[in-house]
Design a protein around this motif. Structure first.
Motif, PDB file in Angstrom:
ATOM      1  N   GLU A  65     -13.763  67.491  24.464  1.00 27.92           N
ATOM      2  CA  GLU A  65     -14.755  68.846  24.317  1.00 27.92           C
ATOM      3  C   GLU A  65     -15.971  68.443  23.681  1.00 27.92           C
ATOM      4  N   GLN A  66     -15.834  67.478  22.588  1.00 32.38           N
ATOM      5  CA  GLN A  66     -16.670  67.089  21.682  1.00 32.38           C
ATOM      6  C   GLN A  66     -17.964  66.349  22.414  1.00 32.38           C
ATOM      7  N   ILE A 126      -4.949  65.608   8.180  1.00 34.27           N
ATOM      8  CA  ILE A 126      -5.953  64.943   7.732  1.00 34.27           C
ATOM      9  C   ILE A 126      -6.149  63.743   8.992  1.00 34.27           C
ATOM     10  N   ILE A 127      -7.360  64.014   9.330  1.00 42.64           N
ATOM     11  CA  ILE A 127      -7.792  62.945  10.652  1.00 42.64           C
ATOM     12  C   ILE A 127      -8.669  61.932  10.141  1.00 42.64           C
ATOM     13  N   ASP A 143     -12.820  60.397   7.245  1.00 41.80           N
ATOM     14  CA  ASP A 143     -11.632  61.147   7.401  1.00 41.80           C
ATOM     15  C   ASP A 143     -12.211  62.747   7.198  1.00 41.80           C
ATOM     16  N   TYR A 144     -11.308  63.588   7.804  1.00 44.08           N
ATOM     17  CA  TYR A 144     -11.755  64.935   7.514  1.00 44.08           C
ATOM     18  C   TYR A 144     -10.301  65.649   7.301  1.00 44.08           C
ATOM     19  N   ASP A 145     -10.336  66.427   6.126  1.00 40.40           N
ATOM     20  CA  ASP A 145      -9.103  67.129   5.616  1.00 40.40           C
ATOM     21  C   ASP A 145      -9.360  68.609   5.988  1.00 40.40           C
ATOM     22  N   THR A 146      -8.606  69.273   6.843  1.00 37.13           N
ATOM     23  CA  THR A 146      -8.768  70.464   7.319  1.00 37.13           C
ATOM     24  C   THR A 146      -8.419  71.557   6.309  1.00 37.13           C
ATOM     25  N   ALA A 168     -14.232  64.895  11.847  1.00 35.69           N
ATOM     26  CA  ALA A 168     -14.183  63.338  11.630  1.00 35.69           C
ATOM     27  C   ALA A 168     -15.383  62.780  12.587  1.00 35.69           C
ATOM     28  N   MET A 169     -15.512  63.374  13.850  1.00 35.07           N
ATOM     29  CA  MET A 169     -16.394  62.769  14.728  1.00 35.07           C
ATOM     30  C   MET A 169     -17.884  63.120  14.176  1.00 35.07           C
ATOM     31  N   THR A 170     -18.141  64.440  13.870  1.00 32.28           N
ATOM     32  CA  THR A 170     -19.515  64.820  13.052  1.00 32.28           C
ATOM     33  C   THR A 170     -19.761  63.760  12.056  1.00 32.28           C
TER      34      THR A 170
END
Length: 189
Positions: A65-66, A126-127, A143-146, A168-170
């Motif tokens: 999607e991204q 966490i991704i 990393d990205y912590d929701t 994380a991709m952003t």
């Protein structure tokens, strides 16, 4: 009058020939700019077999999607797992060479543990992602912590994985734009 028709027909034929050459040149340059990116299966923590397949499905759904709007990137899924903390650079180089890829991403999905004793999962994850080029050089990590970013209490784990992957991709894109030290043409084989 006959010369006028011949001249007009010749001019139209010549202009049409230039137009078709330009179109073929545009197709060729578009193919050259296509970049392949390898995504490995994410390392899932805790290592429980029942949650791996839904995690992989949600992760790759978010990636597709991204990257849908970006036509210059082709996503390649590798059904292989590389440990996040001890990345084997030689295997990344080999995968990139065999798949004609310029970049490789090694992801990790970590679920939060709630409760005592056995694992009871929350919907927060966490991704983490590491980006390597085709030569095996480490480029960046994010990393990205929701829970910290969105403070989401409700919702499904699949939705949290999608939000975390997108975040994380952003973050990785922002880091690459800020550094400006990496160019995709550098990593060509």
């Amino acid at each position: 009058m006959k010369n006028f028709y011949v001249f007009t027909f010749g001019a139209i034929f010549l202009l049409a020939g230039f137009q078709s050459v330009h179109a073929q040149k545009g197709i060729f340059s578009r193919e050259v700019k296509m970049q392949n990116i390898i995504y490995f299966n994410p390392e899932v923590f805790p290592d429980i077999d029942e949650i791996k397949e839904p995690t992989y499905s949600a992760f790759y759904s978010a990636i597709s999607e991204q990257t849908g709007p970006f036509r210059n990137y082709k996503i390649l899924r590798v059904d292989s797992y590389i440990p996040y903390d001890s990345v084997d650079v030689e295997s990344i180089k080999e995968y990139c060479k065999n798949n004609n890829a310029q970049l490789a991403i090694v992801p990790k999905v970590k679920y939060f543990k709630v409760g005592l004793g056995k694992y009871v999962f929350s919907n927060q994850v966490i991704i983490s992602m590491k980006l390597y080029d085709s030569l095996g050089n480490f480029i960046t990590e994010t990393d990205y912590d929701t829970y910290k970013k969105n403070a989401r209490i409700l919702g499904s784990a699949e939705n949290s994985i999608k939000i975390g992957t997108t975040g994380a991709m952003t973050n990785m894109g922002k880091t690459l734009r800020k550094s400006k030290s990496y160019n995709l043409s550098v990593a060509d084989n």
